[in-house]
Design a protein around this motif. Sequence first.
Motif, PDB file in Angstrom:
ATOM      1  N   MET A 180       0.831  -1.212   0.000  1.00 24.72           N
ATOM      2  CA  MET A 180       0.000   0.000   0.000  1.00 24.72           C
ATOM      3  C   MET A 180       0.864   1.261   0.000  1.00 24.72           C
ATOM      4  SD  MET A 180      -2.973   1.281  -0.149  1.00 24.72           S
ATOM      5  CE  MET A 180      -4.024  -0.152   0.153  1.00 24.72           C
ATOM      6  N   THR A 181       2.003   1.204   0.746  1.00 20.53           N
ATOM      7  CA  THR A 181       2.900   2.360   0.783  1.00 20.53           C
ATOM      8  C   THR A 181       3.447   2.661  -0.599  1.00 20.53           C
ATOM      9  OG1 THR A 181       3.521   1.821   3.057  1.00 20.53           O
ATOM     10  CG2 THR A 181       4.966   3.320   1.837  1.00 20.53           C
ATOM     11  N   ALA A 182       3.800   1.612  -1.349  1.00 19.74           N
ATOM     12  CA  ALA A 182       4.314   1.802  -2.706  1.00 19.74           C
ATOM     13  C   ALA A 182       3.238   2.404  -3.612  1.00 19.74           C
ATOM     14  CB  ALA A 182       4.801   0.470  -3.271  1.00 19.74           C
ATOM     15  N   LEU A 183       2.005   1.939  -3.473  1.00 23.84           N
ATOM     16  CA  LEU A 183       0.911   2.462  -4.294  1.00 23.84           C
ATOM     17  C   LEU A 183       0.687   3.944  -4.005  1.00 23.84           C
ATOM     18  CD1 LEU A 183      -1.439   2.037  -6.257  1.00 23.84           C
ATOM     19  CD2 LEU A 183      -2.839   1.342  -4.299  1.00 23.84           C
ATOM     20  N   ILE A 184       0.667   4.317  -2.723  1.00 28.85           N
ATOM     21  CA  ILE A 184       0.469   5.723  -2.366  1.00 28.85           C
ATOM     22  C   ILE A 184       1.608   6.590  -2.890  1.00 28.85           C
ATOM     23  CG2 ILE A 184       0.312   7.333  -0.432  1.00 28.85           C
ATOM     24  CD1 ILE A 184      -1.126   5.137   1.127  1.00 28.85           C
ATOM     25  N   ALA A 185       2.837   6.063  -2.834  1.00 33.74           N
ATOM     26  CA  ALA A 185       3.991   6.805  -3.330  1.00 33.74           C
ATOM     27  C   ALA A 185       3.883   7.033  -4.837  1.00 33.74           C
ATOM     28  CB  ALA A 185       5.278   6.056  -2.999  1.00 33.74           C
ATOM     29  N   LEU A 186       3.429   6.017  -5.574  1.00 36.16           N
ATOM     30  CA  LEU A 186       3.268   6.166  -7.022  1.00 36.16           C
ATOM     31  C   LEU A 186       2.207   7.215  -7.351  1.00 36.16           C
ATOM     32  CD1 LEU A 186       3.389   2.405  -8.113  1.00 36.16           C
ATOM     33  CD2 LEU A 186       5.088   4.164  -8.644  1.00 36.16           C
ATOM     34  N   ILE A 187       1.094   7.175  -6.620  1.00 39.76           N
ATOM     35  CA  ILE A 187       0.031   8.147  -6.853  1.00 39.76           C
ATOM     36  C   ILE A 187       0.514   9.555  -6.529  1.00 39.76           C
ATOM     37  CG2 ILE A 187      -2.268   8.887  -6.121  1.00 39.76           C
ATOM     38  CD1 ILE A 187      -2.916   5.941  -5.584  1.00 39.76           C
ATOM     39  N   ARG A 188       1.200   9.709  -5.414  1.00 40.61           N
ATOM     40  CA  ARG A 188       1.690  11.023  -4.997  1.00 40.61           C
ATOM     41  C   ARG A 188       2.681  11.583  -6.009  1.00 40.61           C
ATOM     42  NH1 ARG A 188       6.050  12.878  -1.972  1.00 40.61           N
ATOM     43  NH2 ARG A 188       5.634  14.761  -0.736  1.00 40.61           N
ATOM     44  N   LYS A 189       3.553  10.725  -6.517  1.00 40.29           N
ATOM     45  CA  LYS A 189       4.534  11.164  -7.514  1.00 40.29           C
ATOM     46  C   LYS A 189       3.849  11.688  -8.774  1.00 40.29           C
ATOM     47  CE  LYS A 189       5.910   8.322 -10.310  1.00 40.29           C
ATOM     48  NZ  LYS A 189       5.544   7.880 -11.698  1.00 40.29           N
ATOM     49  N   ASP A 190       2.822  10.966  -9.262  1.00 41.07           N
ATOM     50  CA  ASP A 190       2.117  11.391 -10.476  1.00 41.07           C
ATOM     51  C   ASP A 190       1.379  12.714 -10.263  1.00 41.07           C
ATOM     52  OD1 ASP A 190       2.979   9.223 -11.940  1.00 41.07           O
ATOM     53  OD2 ASP A 190       1.209   8.002 -11.532  1.00 41.07           O
ATOM     54  N   LEU A 191       0.779  12.880  -9.099  1.00 36.20           N
ATOM     55  CA  LEU A 191       0.051  14.114  -8.828  1.00 36.20           C
ATOM     56  C   LEU A 191       0.992  15.312  -8.769  1.00 36.20           C
ATOM     57  CD1 LEU A 191      -2.513  12.927  -6.108  1.00 36.20           C
ATOM     58  CD2 LEU A 191      -2.920  13.309  -8.545  1.00 36.20           C
ATOM     59  N   ILE A 192       2.136  15.146  -8.133  1.00 30.84           N
ATOM     60  CA  ILE A 192       3.104  16.247  -8.035  1.00 30.84           C
ATOM     61  C   ILE A 192       3.622  16.632  -9.414  1.00 30.84           C
ATOM     62  CG2 ILE A 192       5.392  16.887  -7.194  1.00 30.84           C
ATOM     63  CD1 ILE A 192       4.819  15.226  -4.700  1.00 30.84           C
ATOM     64  N   LEU A 193       3.948  15.628 -10.235  1.00 34.05           N
ATOM     65  CA  LEU A 193       4.442  15.905 -11.578  1.00 34.05           C
ATOM     66  C   LEU A 193       3.389  16.635 -12.421  1.00 34.05           C
ATOM     67  CD1 LEU A 193       6.340  12.586 -12.412  1.00 34.05           C
ATOM     68  CD2 LEU A 193       7.338  14.821 -11.900  1.00 34.05           C
ATOM     69  N   TYR A 194       2.136  16.222 -12.296  1.00 33.28           N
ATOM     70  CA  TYR A 194       1.082  16.851 -13.103  1.00 33.28           C
ATOM     71  C   TYR A 194       0.863  18.296 -12.680  1.00 33.28           C
ATOM     72  CZ  TYR A 194      -3.367  17.795 -15.354  1.00 33.28           C
ATOM     73  OH  TYR A 194      -4.350  18.358 -16.115  1.00 33.28           O
ATOM     74  N   LEU A 195       0.796  18.554 -11.387  1.00 30.86           N
ATOM     75  CA  LEU A 195       0.536  19.910 -10.900  1.00 30.86           C
ATOM     76  C   LEU A 195       1.670  20.865 -11.224  1.00 30.86           C
ATOM     77  CD1 LEU A 195      -1.107  19.125  -7.446  1.00 30.86           C
ATOM     78  CD2 LEU A 195      -2.225  19.903  -9.542  1.00 30.86           C
TER      79      LEU A 195
ATOM     80  N   LEU B  42      11.159   0.930 -13.294  1.00 29.76           N
ATOM     81  CA  LEU B  42      10.086   0.970 -12.311  1.00 29.76           C
ATOM     82  C   LEU B  42       9.555  -0.437 -12.041  1.00 29.76           C
ATOM     83  CD1 LEU B  42       8.180   2.716 -10.571  1.00 29.76           C
ATOM     84  CD2 LEU B  42       6.667   2.897 -12.555  1.00 29.76           C
ATOM     85  N   LEU B  43       9.431  -1.230 -13.096  1.00 28.29           N
ATOM     86  CA  LEU B  43       8.950  -2.605 -12.930  1.00 28.29           C
ATOM     87  C   LEU B  43       9.983  -3.478 -12.221  1.00 28.29           C
ATOM     88  CD1 LEU B  43       7.228  -3.259 -16.384  1.00 28.29           C
ATOM     89  CD2 LEU B  43       6.153  -2.661 -14.215  1.00 28.29           C
ATOM     90  N   ALA B  44      11.273  -3.083 -12.308  1.00 33.13           N
ATOM     91  CA  ALA B  44      12.317  -3.856 -11.629  1.00 33.13           C
ATOM     92  C   ALA B  44      12.311  -3.625 -10.128  1.00 33.13           C
ATOM     93  CB  ALA B  44      13.685  -3.483 -12.205  1.00 33.13           C
ATOM     94  N   ALA B  45      11.627  -2.582  -9.674  1.00 37.97           N
ATOM     95  CA  ALA B  45      11.512  -2.316  -8.240  1.00 37.97           C
ATOM     96  C   ALA B  45      10.627  -3.389  -7.602  1.00 37.97           C
ATOM     97  CB  ALA B  45      10.934  -0.934  -8.019  1.00 37.97           C
ATOM     98  N   PRO B  46      10.701  -3.499  -6.269  1.00 37.97           N
ATOM     99  CA  PRO B  46       9.911  -4.534  -5.582  1.00 37.97           C
ATOM    100  C   PRO B  46       8.416  -4.222  -5.523  1.00 37.97           C
ATOM    101  CG  PRO B  46      11.084  -3.200  -3.978  1.00 37.97           C
ATOM    102  CD  PRO B  46      11.573  -2.765  -5.323  1.00 37.97           C
ATOM    103  N   VAL B  47       7.805  -3.951  -6.674  1.00 35.08           N
ATOM    104  CA  VAL B  47       6.363  -3.745  -6.788  1.00 35.08           C
ATOM    105  C   VAL B  47       5.872  -4.541  -7.989  1.00 35.08           C
ATOM    106  CG1 VAL B  47       6.280  -1.460  -5.709  1.00 35.08           C
ATOM    107  CG2 VAL B  47       6.743  -1.650  -8.150  1.00 35.08           C
TER     108      VAL B  47
END
Length: 429
Positions: free
Chosen positions: A1-16, A270-275
């Motif tokens: 769940m932490t990885a998912l939240i981090a991915l979402i947060r990263k995309d939102l910051i980049l878009y804004l 990104l896919l090589a990361a532990p997610v």
Amino acid sequence: MTALIALIRKDLILYLHDRRALLVNLVMPIVIAAFFGSVFGGSGSKGSAIEVALVLQDQSPLGAKIADGLKADANLHVTVLDLEQAKKEVRKGAQKVAIVVPAGFGDAAGAAFFGHSDKPEISLLYDPSQPAVLGMVKGMLTQQVMQVVSAEMFNGQAGHDFTERSLRQLEQAAQTDPDSAVTRDMLKSVLAFQTRATQGAQDAGKPQKAGLSMPFSTREQQVSASSAMQGYNGYAHSFAGMGVQFILFMGVDMGIGILLARRSGVWNRLLAAPVGMSTVVLGRVASATIIAFGLMCVIFVAAHLIFGVQVPNIAGFVGVAFAFALLTACFGMLIAAFGKTPEAARGISIFATLMMVMLGGAWIPSFLFPHWVQQVALVVPVRWAVDGLDAVTWRGLDLAAVMPAIGVQLAFALVFGALALWKFRREQD
């Protein structure tokens, strides 16, 4: 769940932080929607009067009365021109229709009223791009001519003169034709009635009686689900259509962004990361859904504050907007999954988006389409998004009424998302 939240947060910051994306996906739909909304009637106000040129070649009192009646019609803006000027104005589109009342029309129309001579012609010069306007002008012209001519023939001087001429003709024919004598006697009574009526009106200082007119009137009453709504709102529909269009473009950009990341190798790292693959895809879908939903909300807040667009069904709006946001995110992932190169995918996806937007009624309300186009558009997800937004804004429908629109969008999102995930997993294997 932490990885998912981090991915979402990263995309939102980049878009804004992407000012170009905010300009295209937020400012542009508001500006264009404001333009289209004003074109399609604004907030339910009456349209402007039809621009009509009048070429009055008939100098009779009857012709003048017809001209006065047309000028008094609130649905028409009449400009008196000569024939050449009228043709020029219609040719360049400044006037929608030109009405040409020929010389001698008054006398000829009076004689034709009782069927004793050929009917005179009124020429209508019209812009070929305005066939619907032509029909409306013909209806209003018919009403004015019928009322003026009938009034003149029954109560006016022209009718009195026409009766006298007919009597002189019948006096000659009555010497050999008994039927003409009967008609002559009847017309004498009519002439006596016209004389008394006209003289009585003049003595009393009363205006001449009106002629034949429409035997009914109409009372317009708007019908909507909410008493607060005031009928069709062009701004509400335009903000729905432009919001849907530009948010779909945001989904296209998201898909192209993934293709660019795959080309640069960022996606593979990104896919090589532990997610897992599912987490990465779900993170992208979730962040794009949040962005799309936020854009739709901000667009309609602007529509409400600037143009007074009402959203009486907040729950319905949230449901429709969220379903469309999820649909947009899954559409972007579908582009990323099946796109070969960013360049090729961009061209195809923009074409597909424009086709969906056009058929879905985002540019022009779908109820203006031919019946067969409306039926075909039911398989286009954008049609359900636009209809759903219309339902919760200017139609004022409840949540139950928009559940089909929400359900169809979610079904399309599920299909798009499942296909994208299947394709990503297949390539990974």
